[in-house]
Scaffold this active site. Structure first.
Site, PDB file in Angstrom:
ATOM      1  CB  ALA A 137      -0.903  -0.016   1.226  1.00 16.75           C
ATOM      2  CE  LYS A 261       1.250 -10.757  -0.313  1.00 15.68           C
ATOM      3  NZ  LYS A 261       1.146 -10.022   0.943  1.00 15.68           N
ATOM      4  CG  HIS A 285       1.185  -8.794   5.533  1.00 10.64           C
ATOM      5  ND1 HIS A 285      -0.082  -9.057   5.095  1.00 10.64           N
ATOM      6  CD2 HIS A 285       1.350  -7.455   5.350  1.00 10.64           C
ATOM      7  CE1 HIS A 285      -0.661  -7.939   4.669  1.00 10.64           C
ATOM      8  NE2 HIS A 285       0.194  -6.961   4.812  1.00 10.64           N
ATOM      9  N   GLY A 342       8.888  -6.983  -1.888  1.00 11.48           N
ATOM     10  CA  GLY A 342       8.054  -5.903  -1.357  1.00 11.48           C
ATOM     11  C   GLY A 342       8.834  -4.630  -1.131  1.00 11.48           C
ATOM     12  NE  ARG A 343       9.416  -3.915   5.413  1.00  9.47           N
ATOM     13  CZ  ARG A 343       8.953  -5.124   5.731  1.00  9.47           C
ATOM     14  NH1 ARG A 343       9.287  -6.184   5.003  1.00  9.47           N
ATOM     15  NH2 ARG A 343       8.153  -5.286   6.765  1.00  9.47           N
TER      16      ARG A 343
END
Ligand SMILES: Cc1cc2nc3c(=O)[nH]c(=O)nc-3n(C[C@H](O)[C@H](O)[C@H](O)COP(=O)(O)O)c2cc1C
Length: 400
Positions: A137, A261, A285, A342-343
């Protein structure tokens, strides 16, 4: 008294010798800087002082993007990205677990064609590499173009992008920014309101999404200490009902395949197969939801040992802590079809699409180099024999 002081100073120096590093020390002047906080600061000192982004050619590996982004984006925004749940042990374990497993490289293998073997399919869609951008997000926290940078770079690098439901840009805006050749799978959080769910599915279908990614690992709000200090908690903060019956019902509400997921046990991986899921993502996550939850490598290993057939029955993806080519290879060796990042992509987006594409190219290159040095001639043929799996049992969280 003296011995207690001595003990404490030994303990302190032992800890100092092996600090936890978000960004490993590969840039300080003497290899291991006296000040471990220096890390790449020695090499890029001027940019830190000026709070400017170094040119992309100075960004050597995925961890460098965190350093670069932290220097320029507001601390509150950085904290939202960096945050892990509670004491952040799962966040750390996601990064450290890869170093607990040794490779078993083979030699005397012709690997010169390795770069041509990175391409793969993910639920029937063609991509240039077995990794994708995980749903995260609030991309506007790093760059005003927000998710447009991610969707453009993914298309330019010919990899999959999974936009988050709680992205800054909405489903339609991301689709509008997606180049012709881009492919997206829409991530969703659902709260058992069928009208709202049907609406989200309809929008995802109309926007050309090729699959739905149903996030199941966030039944409750994440217990996020670091984020709370800056008022940047989770976008999905309510208690969320779910069940396998509900998943079956969701399958009747869209023509798109629904990936689950956030699978963290072999039992749930098996239940996903039993309930007709076409694919699952092994994920905690990014360690943001439940401290103590396992890394995806540990879950993949559990499946490999107890129900390896699952890797053949459905497509299994995995994310969390993947920062180097060899990290991804360890997951692929167990049977994972593609790994999510992700990050690092969120930090890379501080540069906009150009930075994200640089991150994609770095990981492609590292995959080819590391596979080559492992003696893997064709990435599609990597298997569990390239790893020594039980080496972690005595050393880490994983135990039989
Ligand atoms: C800033 C941020 C926001 C995230 N938002 C979502 C989200 O909205 N939905 C979701 O399913 N996962 C979300 N995730 C989890 C990622 O999809 C992914 O599982 C995780 O980031 C992988 O770990 P890594 O960051 O170490 O690569 C988020 C992660 C981060 C870092």
């Amino acid at each position: 008294m003296l011995s207690a002081t001595l003990f404490l100073s030994f303990a302190a120096s032992a800890l100092a010798a092996r600090p936890f590093l978000n960004e490993p020390d590969t840039g300080s002047v003497q290899g291991a800087s006296a000040n471990w906080l220096a890390r790449i600061d020695d090499a890029l000192a001027g940019f830190a002082a000026n709070r400017t982004l170094p040119p992309l050619e100075n960004i050597i590996g995925l961890p460098d993007f965190e350093w670069a982004a932290r220097n320029v984006i507001p601390i509150k925004n950085y904290t939202y990205y960096r945050n892990g749940a509670a004491g952040e042990w799962s966040y750390r374990n996601n990064l450290e677990v890869f170093s607990r497993f040794r490779l078993r490289p083979r030699v005397m293998v012709d690997i010169t064609n390795i770069e041509n073997t990175l391409n793969t399919t993910i639920l029937g869609q063609n991509f240039s590499a077995p990794f994708y951008i995980s749903p995260c997000a609030r991309a506007d926290y790093a760059h005003p173009e927000a998710e447009a940078g991610l969707v453009k770079a993914a298309a330019a690098g010919n990899i999959l992008y999974m936009p988050a439901l709680y992205a800054h840009l909405n489903i339609e805006e991301i689709a509008a920014a997606r180049p012709e050749n881009g492919t997206t799978f829409q991530q969703v959080y659902l709260n058992a309101n069928d009208t709202a769910t049907a609406e989200i599915f309809k929008r995802a279908e109309a926007a050309g999404s090729k699959a739905i990614v149903y996030t199941a690992d966030s039944a409750a709000d994440g217990n996020r200490h670091r984020a709370l200090r800056y008022g940047v908690g989770s976008a999905d903060s309510s208690y969320t009902p779910s069940s396998w019956e509900y998943y079956k019902k969701l399958q009747t509400m869209t023509t798109l395949p629904i990936i689950i997921k956030g699978i963290m046990t072999v039992e749930d991986a098996q239940l996903a197969v039993d309930n007709g899921a076409p694919a699952i993502v092994l994920s905690n996550h990014g360690g943001r939801q439940l401290d103590g939850s396992p890394s995806s490598l540990e879950v993949a290993l559990e499946i490999h040992e107890q129900a390896p057939g699952i890797f053949q029955k459905i497509e299994v993806y995995a994310d969390g802590g993947v920062r180097y080519g060899a990290d991804a290879l360890k997951l692929l060796a167990l049977g994972v079809k593609a790994v999510g990042i992700g990050r690092p992509m969120m930090y890379a987006n501080a540069y906009g699409a150009e930075g994200v594409l640089h991150a994609i190219n770095i990981l492609k290159k590292e995959l080819a180099l590391d596979a080559g040095n492992m003696g893997v001639a064709d990435l599609k043929k990597i298997d569990a024999s390239y790893m020594k799996w039980n080496s972690a049992a005595s050393n880490g969280w994983y135990s039989r």
